[in-house]
Every structure is written in C-alpha cells, then in structure tokens.
Design a protein around this motif. Structure first.
Motif, mmCIF file in Angstrom:
data_model
loop_
_atom_site.group_PDB
_atom_site.id
_atom_site.type_symbol
_atom_site.label_atom_id
_atom_site.label_comp_id
_atom_site.label_asym_id
_atom_site.label_seq_id
_atom_site.Cartn_x
_atom_site.Cartn_y
_atom_site.Cartn_z
ATOM 1 N N ASN A 30 -76.887 -11.639 42.002
ATOM 2 C CA ASN A 30 -77.490 -12.947 41.763
ATOM 3 C C ASN A 30 -76.596 -14.015 42.396
ATOM 4 O OD1 ASN A 30 -78.361 -15.439 40.770
ATOM 5 N ND2 ASN A 30 -78.895 -14.621 38.766
ATOM 6 N N HIS A 32 -76.680 -17.129 42.417
ATOM 7 C CA HIS A 32 -76.450 -18.325 41.605
ATOM 8 C C HIS A 32 -75.427 -18.069 40.498
ATOM 9 C CE1 HIS A 32 -79.717 -20.377 43.612
ATOM 10 N NE2 HIS A 32 -80.467 -19.318 43.427
ATOM 11 N N ARG A 33 -75.136 -16.817 40.252
ATOM 12 C CA ARG A 33 -74.216 -16.455 39.168
ATOM 13 C C ARG A 33 -73.003 -15.683 39.651
ATOM 14 N NH1 ARG A 33 -76.820 -11.912 35.902
ATOM 15 N NH2 ARG A 33 -76.073 -10.792 37.768
ATOM 16 N N ASP A 34 -73.198 -14.800 40.624
ATOM 17 C CA ASP A 34 -72.187 -13.814 40.992
ATOM 18 C C ASP A 34 -71.457 -14.216 42.270
ATOM 19 O OD1 ASP A 34 -72.946 -12.155 38.830
ATOM 20 O OD2 ASP A 34 -74.670 -11.467 39.989
#
Length: 203
Positions: A30, A32-34
């Motif tokens: 992801n 946007h997260r990772d």
C-alpha cells in the motif's frame, strides 16, 4: 555475482549504463501506508547494487538523478508499483521505463503466469527463490539472505528483456508494448491519486 550494499544513496560516479534493471522493497503493497525501504539495481553484468534508504529523509541525489535521466531506461518487473513508490517517496518522475511483466502479458498469451519466478524459469531456465519476499525490509540491518533475494530480482532482467523483445517483434507488438510502457508513469499517478483498481477507460 557480486552484491554491494550502499547506505542512503548510490556512490558518486557510478555508471550503470543506458539500461538499468531496478526493483524496490517496501514495508507492504500500500503506497499510502507502506514506506520504500530498499532499491536494488543492476547494469546486467552480474553485479547488483542494493541501496538501503534513509527513511527519515530519502535524501539520495545520485539515485534520484538516475531515475530522472531521460537517457537511461529503467527496467522493471511490474513497473506500475515501483514507479509509484519512486514518485511518492523520492519525488521523481521515473521515465523512460520498460516492464517485463507487461511485455510478458503481451506475448505469453498462452498462460496467466506472469510473475518473475515463472518468467525466469520458462525463458531463462532459472529457478528463483521467493523465500525472503515477505521479510522485514525496514530492519536496521539486512541479512545476507535478504541481500541475495534483492539482487536476484534485478540480475536477470536484462536477459529477460532480450527474450521478450524478440517475442514482441515476432508477434508484431513492439509498438503496442512501447505505448504501454510510456503510459506507466500516468498509471502510477492514477494509483497514487486514488484510482488503483478502476479502469479509467471503462464506460
């Protein structure tokens, strides 16, 4: 095979040629997260360079320069994800690019197995290990197994490109492949902007 680990950036003056095989390792899938953790590169000569990113700053001018160089083709497998991660974390438009996964889908229409492991086994007779794929790439110290895995993902891409280029020419799909490659930075931008699973061209 030689694998060299670099902390934070590529060294000054390193010339990897006109076509550079590239892959990334992240904390997950992801964007946007990772976070982006590792970038590995090869000039196709049997050597690999593994850059462990400084995730506090992502200050890597040499790596960014290489990604942005219009005279250098960046050779990926599944470029869509890697190009998006480079855009998000390094702030660089990565072009021009070549994607062995897209090329495979255009010419290996007799199968739905287009992963790097499957492609390498069929076209090169090389059986790649994916054991470290889900390991902790954010660790302070990368293991020898992680470095070997990271290197393996880029060491064979040049030879795969050669085989796939011949198949694309044979099937008359070279120009179609190039159009797909040219669109990849835009496809990655759509992913980052919130259209990851939508066919933007659908009715």
């Amino acid at each position: 095979m030689t694998t060299t680990l670099h902390k934070g950036d590529l060294p000054d003056g390193l010339d990897l040629g006109a076509v550079v095989a590239v892959d990334t390792e992240t904390m997950g899938l992801n964007p946007h997260r990772d976070e982006l953790c590792v970038v590995q590169l090869s000039s196709g000569d049997g050597t690999a360079h593994v850059v462990q990113m400084d995730r506090a700053t992502y200050d890597c001018p040499n790596l960014k320069k290489m990604f942005a160089d219009p005279a250098c083709v960046k050779l990926f497998h599944f470029a869509r994800f890697d190009v998006g991660m480079v855009r998000k974390y390094l702030g660089v438009e990565c072009a021009p690019v070549y994607c062995t996964k897209i090329a495979s889908k255009l010419v290996r229409t007799y199968t739905d197995r287009h992963g790097l492991k499957d492609l390498s086994r069929e076209l090169l007779g090389i059986d790649m290990s994916k054991q470290q794929q889900s390991s902790d790439w954010g660790a302070d110290t990368l293991s020898e197994a992680q470095l070997a895995y990271a290197a393996s993902d880029v060491l064979h891409l040049h030879k795969l490109k050669e085989r796939l280029d011949m198949m694309l020419a044979r099937e008359g799909r070279t120009e179609l492949a190039q159009a797909c490659f040219d669109f990849l930075p835009t496809r990655a931008s759509l992913d980052l902007a919130g259209w990851p699973d939508v066919d933007i061209f659908s009715h």
